[in-house]
Structure formats: structure tokens, C-alpha cells
Design a protein around this motif. Structure first.
Motif, short mmCIF file in Angstrom:
data_model
loop_
_atom_site.label_atom_id
_atom_site.label_comp_id
_atom_site.label_asym_id
_atom_site.label_seq_id
_atom_site.Cartn_x
_atom_site.Cartn_y
_atom_site.Cartn_z
N THR A 183 0.83 -1.20 0.00
CA THR A 183 0.00 0.00 0.00
C THR A 183 0.86 1.25 0.00
O THR A 183 0.60 2.21 -0.73
N TRP A 184 1.91 1.25 0.80
CA TRP A 184 2.82 2.40 0.86
C TRP A 184 3.50 2.61 -0.49
O TRP A 184 3.61 3.75 -0.97
N ASP A 242 4.32 9.52 4.12
CA ASP A 242 4.36 9.12 5.53
C ASP A 242 4.21 7.61 5.64
O ASP A 242 3.41 7.00 4.92
N PRO A 243 4.95 6.98 6.53
CA PRO A 243 4.85 5.52 6.69
C PRO A 243 3.47 5.10 7.17
O PRO A 243 2.75 5.89 7.79
N THR A 250 11.86 3.14 5.58
CA THR A 250 12.42 4.49 5.49
C THR A 250 12.51 4.97 4.05
O THR A 250 12.56 6.17 3.82
N GLY A 251 12.52 4.06 3.10
CA GLY A 251 12.63 4.49 1.72
C GLY A 251 12.56 3.34 0.75
O GLY A 251 12.60 2.16 1.13
N ALA A 252 12.45 3.69 -0.52
CA ALA A 252 12.42 2.68 -1.58
C ALA A 252 12.89 3.34 -2.87
O ALA A 252 12.79 4.56 -3.04
N LEU A 265 10.60 8.26 -0.11
CA LEU A 265 11.13 8.32 1.24
C LEU A 265 10.01 8.53 2.25
O LEU A 265 9.01 9.18 1.96
N ALA A 266 10.18 7.93 3.42
CA ALA A 266 9.22 8.14 4.50
C ALA A 266 9.41 9.55 5.04
O ALA A 266 10.53 9.95 5.36
#
Length: 330
Positions: A183-184, A242-243, A250-252, A265-266
Motif C-alpha cells: 500500500t505504501w 508518511d509511513p 524508510t525508503g524505496a 522516502l518516509a
């Protein structure tokens, strides 16, 4: 959610809610169109056999249309228009609406059977952010969630997710729920869609990162906006999301298309050293490693040098070393 002109998209500023478009015939036409046909025949004191004769169709077909067993096809709709005076597009609209309602009814039953699957996603968080609407119906909630992911069914979502997992590195970190992570990542995809990037240029991206590194060392003020502009000009969308509960990432980093990449990034602390290290770390993956992979980072994984062994641990160490050198962080 929007591109504010500097190439940076932040989450939570605009709804991604799917807008439903109601059929113009509304709920009053939930009954089979044959019921309307029977009403018109009765008003004209015309038998089904006479209607069939005038339409040039078999009495059996007209009987099955009246009983709801057979659908009204375009040719029949045109014939009914000539015989009864009700336009063919109305017959077809009622027919399509009725068949769609039958499908939605079946989907509603399946939604009840898949309640656990639906509720395994962070729906409250998406509703709170205005991404999805709050629904009272399981079927509508399921419909909204599938539309959010851009898939047509649960089976299609599972196939999509399996393909993403096959490309993912470091997805199975401690405390990471896979559906929350998916989802994120999807939120990042939608945000990246709103950023108009130039075509990706590896050399331009390397130079942009060097310029950004010098800017950060001079002053943190304005560096985040500058990062968005530089990345955008090099063909990389930079987004802050936001996470979500269950996905302490923290990121992808990943490729949206062969000509457009994404650093997600979160949005915790965009001024801290860990944030900038995360940005350059993700950028390192894009520059150093396969375009087929989806790289996901979390605090726990980073503390454990990637939390993996073999090739995965090696590429994680490479990205970390590359980012630390560029930022002069040891």
C-alpha cells in the motif's frame, strides 16, 4: 497530492479517492429490461407473439427477454425501437445496467467471503489521509481498494503482488507487513504519476546528486525543494510518503518506466542526516543496480547492513558505501 512546481510531491495534500460515476438510468432500472418490455406490450395490448412477428424474431426469444433469461442485443434493441417507439439506446442502457447490477451483487457476496483479506490492509489509515472514502458496504470498500491498486480483482492483485515480490530486495524485514508495504509503495506510484520528469539521464542524475551534496553541506534550508528540482530534471521523481502502520520503512527505489525512476522516502525528518543518507542510498541503487529490482529500506535492515547475505547484502553494502562517500558520512 500534487507537484508543487519543484518536482517534489508530498502525501496527504489531496485525495486519491476514486470517483464513482452512476449509470444515468439509476436504481429504478434494477429490474430486468424484460419487465419494461412486458409493460409496453400490455399498454398496447400486444402479445409477445405479435411483438416477435413485428420484430422478425422468434416468439421464444421475446419470451426469454420478458422473463429475464435472454439479454437484449443491439439488433433486438433497434427492432424494439421501431416497433414500440422506445429508443434503442434506452433498451441497451437498461440491459447493461441490469447485467452490471447482477455482477455487483455477485461481487458483494464475494466481498463478504473476503472480509479478512480486505481488512488486512491499512484501510483506516487510507481513509484518514483522504485517499479512500469511508464506506458502510464491504463490496464498496473492496471496489475502492482494488481501484486504488489499479487491478480488477483479488486474483489480479495477488498476481501483481507476486510479481513485485519477485523483484523486491529486503522486503521481508523485521516487523514489515507485506500488504501495508504494498500500500505504501502504491501511494508512491500515484504520487510519482503527478510529477512531470525529463527523460532519465544517468550522467545528469550523478551530477545532480553531487550538486545536492554540496548544497546540503552548505545549508539544509531549501535543500529538500532543491532535491526535488534536481531529481526531476534528471528523470527521477522524488516523493515523501508518511509511513503506514505495519510498514516501518524508510525508503524505496524503483523504476516506473524505462525512462523514469522513483525515489520514495518516509516523510519523518527531512532535515536529519539519516534522511539524506536514505535519499542518496536509494539513488545509489538506481545508479548501480538492476532496473528490474525494487529496493526497500527500513531502519532495522540498514542497521544490519541490509539484513541479508549473499548478493542482496552485497548490493546493499554497495549502495550504503556509495551514499556515504558522496555525502562524506562515515
Amino acid at each position: 497530492m500534487h507537484d508543487d512546481g519543484n518536482g517534489l510531491v508530498a502525501a496527504g495534500e489531496q485525495s486519491i479517492v476514486r470517483k464513482n460515476t452512476e449509470h444515468p438510468y439509476g436504481s429504478e432500472y434494477a429490474n430486468p429490461p424484460g419487465k419494461l418490455l412486458a409493460t409496453h406490450l400490455a399498454a398496447r395490448e400486444m402479445s409477445q407473439a405479435e411483438c416477435a412477428r413485428r420484430c422478425g424474431r422468434s416468439p421464444k426469444l421475446i419470451s426469454e427477454i420478458v422473463s429475464g433469461k435472454a439479454p437484449i442485443q443491439p439488433e433486438t434493441a433497434l427492432q424494439l425501437e421501431r416497433v414500440l417507439g422506445l429508443r434503442s439506446n434506452v433498451w441497451l442502457g437498461i440491459e447493461n445496467d441490469y447485467r452490471l447490477r447482477l455482477v455487483r451483487k455477485a461481487e458483494a457476496e464475494r466481498a463478504k467471503a473476503n472480509r479478512d483479506w480486505l481488512e488486512s490492509f491499512p484501510l483506516p489509515a487510507l481513509i484518514e489521509r483522504g485517499v479512500l472514502e469511508e464506506r458502510t458496504s464491504l463490496a464498496e470498500s473492496l471496489d475502492d481498494l482494488l481501484a486504488f491498486f489499479g487491478v480488477g480483482s483479488i486474483a489480479a492483485w495477488e498476481a501483481w503482488h507476486s510479481a513485485v515480490l519477485a523483484r523486491m530486495r529486503h522486503a521481508a524485514g523485521p516487523g514489515v507487513d507485506q500488504k501495508a508495504l504494498a500500500t505504501w509503495l502504491r501511494l508512491g506510484d500515484l504520487a510519482a504519476d503527478e510529477i512531470r520528469c525529463d527523460e532519465y539521464d544517468g550522467r545528469a542524475f550523478r551530477e545532480a546528486l553531487r550538486v545536492l551534496s554540496r548544497s546540503i553541506r552548505r545549508s539544509r534550508d531549501g535543500s529538500l525543494d532543491r532535491a526535488g528540482e534536481l531529481c526531476q530534471a534528471a528523470g527521477v521523481a522524488l516523493v515523501l510518503i508518511d509511513p503506514l502502520p505495519g510498514a516501518p520503512v524508510t525508503g524505496a527505489a524503483r523504476w516506473i518506466t524505462p525512462r523514469k525512476a522513483l525515489v520514495q522516502l518516509a516523510g519523518r525528518n527531512p532535515r536529519g542526516d539519516r534522511f539524506w543518507l536514505g535519499l542518496f542510498h536509494a539513488a545509489g541503487h538506481l545508479l548501480l543496480h538492476s532496473k528490474r529490482c525494487v529496493f526497500v529500506e527500513s531502519d532495522g535492515l540498514r542497521r544490519e547492513s541490509g539484513g541479508a547475505t549473499g548478493d542482496t547484502g552485497e548490493i546493499e553494502a554497495q549502495a550504503h558505501a556509495w551514499a556515504a562517500k558522496l555525502l562524506s558520512v562515515t
